[in-house]
Design an enzyme around this catalytic site. Structure first.
Site, PDB file in Angstrom:
ATOM      1  N   SER A 133       1.086  -1.056  -0.254  1.00 14.89           N
ATOM      2  CA  SER A 133       0.015   0.018  -0.243  1.00 14.89           C
ATOM      3  C   SER A 133       0.766   1.199   0.411  1.00 14.89           C
ATOM      4  O   SER A 133       1.646   1.189   0.600  1.00 14.89           O
ATOM      5  CB  SER A 133      -1.210   0.160   1.498  1.00 14.89           C
ATOM      6  OG  SER A 133      -1.264   1.083   1.606  1.00 14.89           O
ATOM      7  N   TYR A 192      -1.252  -0.515  10.644  1.00 11.72           N
ATOM      8  CA  TYR A 192      -1.704  -1.032   9.422  1.00 11.72           C
ATOM      9  C   TYR A 192      -0.554  -1.248   8.710  1.00 11.72           C
ATOM     10  O   TYR A 192       0.208  -1.896   7.540  1.00 11.72           O
ATOM     11  CB  TYR A 192      -3.517  -0.256   9.224  1.00 11.72           C
ATOM     12  CG  TYR A 192      -3.332  -0.808   7.635  1.00 11.72           C
ATOM     13  CD1 TYR A 192      -3.433  -2.252   7.029  1.00 11.72           C
ATOM     14  CD2 TYR A 192      -3.168  -0.367   6.165  1.00 11.72           C
ATOM     15  CE1 TYR A 192      -3.639  -2.806   5.385  1.00 11.72           C
ATOM     16  CE2 TYR A 192      -3.433  -0.403   4.851  1.00 11.72           C
ATOM     17  CZ  TYR A 192      -3.888  -1.825   4.753  1.00 11.72           C
ATOM     18  OH  TYR A 192      -3.715  -1.760   3.191  1.00 11.72           O
ATOM     19  N   LYS A 218       2.038  -4.356   6.787  1.00 13.65           N
ATOM     20  CA  LYS A 218       2.464  -3.878   5.408  1.00 13.65           C
ATOM     21  C   LYS A 218       4.062  -3.566   4.912  1.00 13.65           C
ATOM     22  O   LYS A 218       4.878  -4.476   4.104  1.00 13.65           O
ATOM     23  CB  LYS A 218       1.989  -2.785   4.571  1.00 13.65           C
ATOM     24  CG  LYS A 218       0.464  -3.090   4.465  1.00 13.65           C
ATOM     25  CD  LYS A 218      -0.190  -4.410   2.922  1.00 13.65           C
ATOM     26  CE  LYS A 218      -1.468  -4.757   3.002  1.00 13.65           C
ATOM     27  NZ  LYS A 218      -1.461  -5.501   2.572  1.00 13.65           N
TER      28      LYS A 218
HETATM   29  P1  NAD Z   1     -10.975  -6.516   1.238  1.00 13.63           P
HETATM   30  O1  NAD Z   1     -11.271  -6.896   2.697  1.00 13.63           O
HETATM   31  O2  NAD Z   1     -12.657  -6.807   0.282  1.00 13.63           O
HETATM   32  O3  NAD Z   1     -10.213  -7.275   0.988  1.00 13.63           O
HETATM   33  C1  NAD Z   1      -9.854  -8.650   1.439  1.00 13.63           C
HETATM   34  C2  NAD Z   1     -10.505 -10.296   1.830  1.00 13.63           C
HETATM   35  O4  NAD Z   1      -9.014 -10.999   2.338  1.00 13.63           O
HETATM   36  C3  NAD Z   1     -11.366 -10.484   2.486  1.00 13.63           C
HETATM   37  O5  NAD Z   1     -12.421 -11.192   1.985  1.00 13.63           O
HETATM   38  C4  NAD Z   1     -11.194 -11.034   3.965  1.00 13.63           C
HETATM   39  O6  NAD Z   1     -12.424 -12.048   3.981  1.00 13.63           O
HETATM   40  C5  NAD Z   1      -9.974 -11.779   3.800  1.00 13.63           C
HETATM   41  N1  NAD Z   1      -9.356 -12.031   4.833  1.00 13.63           N
HETATM   42  C6  NAD Z   1      -8.930 -11.462   6.040  1.00 13.63           C
HETATM   43  N2  NAD Z   1      -8.503 -12.022   6.268  1.00 13.63           N
HETATM   44  C7  NAD Z   1      -8.407 -13.196   6.226  1.00 13.63           C
HETATM   45  C8  NAD Z   1      -7.636 -14.331   6.474  1.00 13.63           C
HETATM   46  N3  NAD Z   1      -6.949 -13.855   7.891  1.00 13.63           N
HETATM   47  N4  NAD Z   1      -7.591 -15.319   6.141  1.00 13.63           N
HETATM   48  C9  NAD Z   1      -7.827 -15.222   4.802  1.00 13.63           C
HETATM   49  N5  NAD Z   1      -8.777 -14.470   4.249  1.00 13.63           N
HETATM   50  C10 NAD Z   1      -9.197 -13.686   5.025  1.00 13.63           C
HETATM   51  O7  NAD Z   1      -9.990  -5.287   1.267  1.00 13.63           O
HETATM   52  P2  NAD Z   1      -9.646  -5.694  -0.114  1.00 13.63           P
HETATM   53  O8  NAD Z   1      -9.552  -3.559  -0.390  1.00 13.63           O
HETATM   54  O9  NAD Z   1      -9.634  -5.786  -1.425  1.00 13.63           O
HETATM   55  O10 NAD Z   1      -7.874  -5.222  -0.205  1.00 13.63           O
HETATM   56  C11 NAD Z   1      -7.294  -6.625  -0.398  1.00 13.63           C
HETATM   57  C12 NAD Z   1      -5.639  -5.879   0.264  1.00 13.63           C
HETATM   58  O11 NAD Z   1      -5.588  -4.252  -0.548  1.00 13.63           O
HETATM   59  C13 NAD Z   1      -5.381  -5.679   1.321  1.00 13.63           C
HETATM   60  O12 NAD Z   1      -4.070  -6.626   1.683  1.00 13.63           O
HETATM   61  C14 NAD Z   1      -5.417  -4.273   1.438  1.00 13.63           C
HETATM   62  O13 NAD Z   1      -4.716  -4.129   2.194  1.00 13.63           O
HETATM   63  C15 NAD Z   1      -4.406  -3.846   0.335  1.00 13.63           C
HETATM   64  N6  NAD Z   1      -4.836  -2.647  -0.072  1.00 13.63           N
HETATM   65  C16 NAD Z   1      -5.722  -2.334  -0.337  1.00 13.63           C
HETATM   66  C17 NAD Z   1      -6.359  -1.276  -0.501  1.00 13.63           C
HETATM   67  C18 NAD Z   1      -7.480   0.020  -0.590  1.00 13.63           C
HETATM   68  O14 NAD Z   1      -8.279   0.763  -0.438  1.00 13.63           O
HETATM   69  N7  NAD Z   1      -8.986  -0.824  -0.474  1.00 13.63           N
HETATM   70  C19 NAD Z   1      -5.260   0.025  -0.670  1.00 13.63           C
HETATM   71  C20 NAD Z   1      -4.123  -0.722  -0.854  1.00 13.63           C
HETATM   72  C21 NAD Z   1      -3.652  -1.815   0.181  1.00 13.63           C
HETATM   73  C1  WQD Z   2      -9.255  10.007   0.970  1.00  9.02           C
HETATM   74  C2  WQD Z   2      -9.110  11.230   1.223  1.00  9.02           C
HETATM   75  C3  WQD Z   2     -10.088  11.625   3.791  1.00  9.02           C
HETATM   76  C4  WQD Z   2     -13.324   9.974   4.662  1.00  9.02           C
HETATM   77  C5  WQD Z   2      -6.802   4.903   3.018  1.00  9.02           C
HETATM   78  C6  WQD Z   2      -5.910   4.336   3.827  1.00  9.02           C
HETATM   79  C7  WQD Z   2      -4.621   3.714   2.909  1.00  9.02           C
HETATM   80  C8  WQD Z   2      -5.304   2.720   1.573  1.00  9.02           C
HETATM   81  C9  WQD Z   2      -6.661   3.477   1.425  1.00  9.02           C
HETATM   82  C10 WQD Z   2      -5.248   0.241   2.424  1.00  9.02           C
HETATM   83  C11 WQD Z   2      -8.620  11.314   2.484  1.00  9.02           C
HETATM   84  C12 WQD Z   2     -11.324  12.400   2.886  1.00  9.02           C
HETATM   85  C13 WQD Z   2     -12.088  10.140   3.539  1.00  9.02           C
HETATM   86  C14 WQD Z   2     -14.718  11.270   4.575  1.00  9.02           C
HETATM   87  C15 WQD Z   2     -13.287  12.958   3.785  1.00  9.02           C
HETATM   88  N1  WQD Z   2      -5.558   1.428   2.101  1.00  9.02           N
HETATM   89  N2  WQD Z   2     -11.991  11.904   3.402  1.00  9.02           N
HETATM   90  N3  WQD Z   2     -13.820  12.349   4.649  1.00  9.02           N
HETATM   91  O1  WQD Z   2      -6.761   8.130   3.363  1.00  9.02           O
HETATM   92  O2  WQD Z   2      -5.840   8.118   0.991  1.00  9.02           O
HETATM   93  O3  WQD Z   2      -6.292   5.660   2.492  1.00  9.02           O
HETATM   94  O4  WQD Z   2      -7.161   3.858   2.008  1.00  9.02           O
HETATM   95  O5  WQD Z   2      -4.098   0.224   1.907  1.00  9.02           O
HETATM   96  O6  WQD Z   2      -3.448   2.853   3.645  1.00  9.02           O
HETATM   97  O7  WQD Z   2      -5.373   5.116   5.386  1.00  9.02           O
HETATM   98  O8  WQD Z   2      -8.119   6.855   1.843  1.00  9.02           O
HETATM   99  O9  WQD Z   2     -10.246   7.511   0.698  1.00  9.02           O
HETATM  100  O10 WQD Z   2     -10.228   7.133   3.584  1.00  9.02           O
HETATM  101  O11 WQD Z   2      -9.768   9.373   2.098  1.00  9.02           O
HETATM  102  O12 WQD Z   2     -12.810  13.679   3.850  1.00  9.02           O
HETATM  103  O13 WQD Z   2     -15.450  10.437   4.896  1.00  9.02           O
HETATM  104  O14 WQD Z   2     -10.786  11.705   1.798  1.00  9.02           O
HETATM  105  O15 WQD Z   2      -8.992  12.348   4.401  1.00  9.02           O
HETATM  106  O16 WQD Z   2      -7.969  13.022   2.512  1.00  9.02           O
HETATM  107  P1  WQD Z   2      -7.139   7.324   2.344  1.00  9.02           P
HETATM  108  P2  WQD Z   2      -9.729   7.649   2.360  1.00  9.02           P
END
Ligand code: NAD
Ligand code: WQD
Length: 368
Positions: A130, A158, A162
């Site tokens: 991430s 979190y 990562k």
């Molecule tokens: P998500 O929660 O939709 O997907 C994660 C999946 O992992 C879910 O289906 C959940 O049920 C499963 N899971 C959780 N714990 C588990 C376990 N112990 N065993 C098996 N399955 C398990 O989230 P997402 O947004 O699809 O994110 C996917 C990956 O990408 C994650 O690793 C997340 O940290 C990373 N990521 C997400 C974002 C974002 O903003 N969505 C940004 C950067 C990185």
């Molecule tokens: C985006 C922008 C908020 C909600 C998070 C995790 C990051 C990654 C993606 C997994 C920011 C603003 C948000 C609201 C707002 N996940 N905001 N009102 O914080 O960039 O990233 O999700 O890896 O690790 O930290 O994403 O969508 O929460 O926020 O003003 O109700 O929107 O302040 O500037 P963020 P977000």
């Protein structure tokens, strides 16, 4: 299974990004085996994948921290030759409240997975990292847009998980390579991609596949969706006193299908180029402010969405915009979909599926 391009194990494959990546892999000719414990997802995602691409991934309800159960999947499917590892807990706020659970699942689960891979000689892994591993890149001069060599400095638990997993994977791949090299054996097959995603958003253009988290959303776009459907009265904007063009914070929003394509490109790159461990940013390179996102989403909804400015959210940073040049060049990948595409696709999903996967979408969408 009859592997065309090979068989990929996708952990977390019923989740948001995992389900879209599974879809894209199947469309590209890979066979896919999904493991997920459904902690934050629905098994209905598997049906929707099949509806869209007419191919069905195998699904096992397995917790990745249950190493024995995970090992059984590898043992049953010797055809697995690569892993894409999404399964994780991902709520930033919660990670500060229950850090041990985040380290147990994210770091511990990744270690179990790597142990299974070693036992079964599965040597390619693509990992969901991430942009949060960078923390506040504005603390350095010239690091916006953020390149991969920007020093890491996650500001929450979190993000720490990562960063740790990146290190664990790096150490394991390098150790496997060293060991095989010393024994005069082919070592190049051990490879890992560390994919640092910026802000994923959007849904499938069909309107039948999208994000369906089990808890309360905290990300901007899903919350805007709830304001648009009337489930929430207004959006709270976390601060308009940032030194940005309109005072709100800047993020790099990327369509989930572009992100899924990035995984395919990374997997293909690992298999073809055998680079060892490599990190790539997956972002568009274009930053948008919160106000710009409200405007873009309001436009597709067709009315101004209400908001109020409140104080900054603890832990938020001014600007997380990717420099995606490395992925553009090496993976031959770049984002193709616009912010408007992402907003339109998200709105189609939210409008037609107010209960997510807990209800069938309208018949006309299923028939299309
Ligand atoms: P998500 O929660 O939709 O997907 C994660 C999946 O992992 C879910 O289906 C959940 O049920 C499963 N899971 C959780 N714990 C588990 C376990 N112990 N065993 C098996 N399955 C398990 O989230 P997402 O947004 O699809 O994110 C996917 C990956 O990408 C994650 O690793 C997340 O940290 C990373 N990521 C997400 C974002 C974002 O903003 N969505 C940004 C950067 C990185
Ligand atoms: C985006 C922008 C908020 C909600 C998070 C995790 C990051 C990654 C993606 C997994 C920011 C603003 C948000 C609201 C707002 N996940 N905001 N009102 O914080 O960039 O990233 O999700 O890896 O690790 O930290 O994403 O969508 O929460 O926020 O003003 O109700 O929107 O302040 O500037 P963020 P977000």
């Amino acid at each position: 299974m009859a592997g065309g391009k090979g068989t990929v194990l996708v952990t977390g494959g019923t989740g948001y990004i995992g389900s879209f990546t599974t879809l894209v892999l199947l469309e590209d000719g890979y066979d896919v085996i999904v493991v997920d414990n459904l902690a934050n997802s629905s098994v209905v995602a598997i049906d929707r994948i099949e509806r869209i691409c007419k191919k069905r991934p195998l699904f096992y309800e397995v917790d990745i921290t249950d190493e024995q159960a995970l090992d059984e999947v590898f043992a049953k499917h010797p055809e697995i030759n690569s892993v894409i590892h999404f399964a994780a807990l991902k709520a930033v706020g919660e990670s500060g409240e229950i850090p041990l659970e985040y380290y147990r699942v994210n770091v511990g689960g990744s270690i179990s997975l790597l142990r299974c891979m070693e036992r079964h000689n599965v040597t390619n892994v693509v990992f969901s990292s991430s942009a949060t591993v960078y923390g506040d890149a504005t603390r350095f001069p010239n690091m916006i847009p953020i390149p991969e060599h920007c020093p890491l400095g996650p500001t929450n638990t979190y993000g720490q998980t990562k960063r740790m997993i990146e290190q664990v994977i790096t150490d394991q791949i390098e150790a496997q390579r060293r060991k095989l090299k010393a024994a005069g054996k082919p070592y190049e097959q051990w490879n890992a991609a560390l994919l640092r995603y910026f802000n994923p958003c959007g849904a499938h253009p069909s309107g039948i596949m999208g994000e369906d988290p089990q808890g309360v959303p905290y990300n901007l776009l899903p919350l805007l969706g709830k304001v648009a459907t009337g489930e929430r009265e207004k959006l709270q904007v976390y601060g308009d006193d940032y030194p940005s063009r309109d005072g709100t914070a800047i993020r790099d929003y990327i369509h989930v299908l572009d992100l899924a394509d990035g995984h395919l490109a990374a997997l293909n790159y690992l298999r073809e180029h055998k680079p060892g461990v490599r990190a790539w940013n997956l972002g568009s390179g274009r930053g948008s402010t919160v106000f710009e996102m409200i405007k873009a989403f309001s436009k597709v909804v067709g009315r101004d969405l209400p908001y109020e400015v409140v104080g900054r959210r603890h832990g938020d940073v001014l600007d997380l915009t990717a420099n995606p040049a490395l992925a553009n060049e090496e993976l031959q990948w770049k984002t193709r979909r616009t912010l408007e595409d992402a907003c339109a696709d998200l709105w189609r999903w939210v409008k037609n599926n107010p209960k997510g996967y807990r209800q069938e979408p309208p018949a006309e969408l299923l028939a299309a």
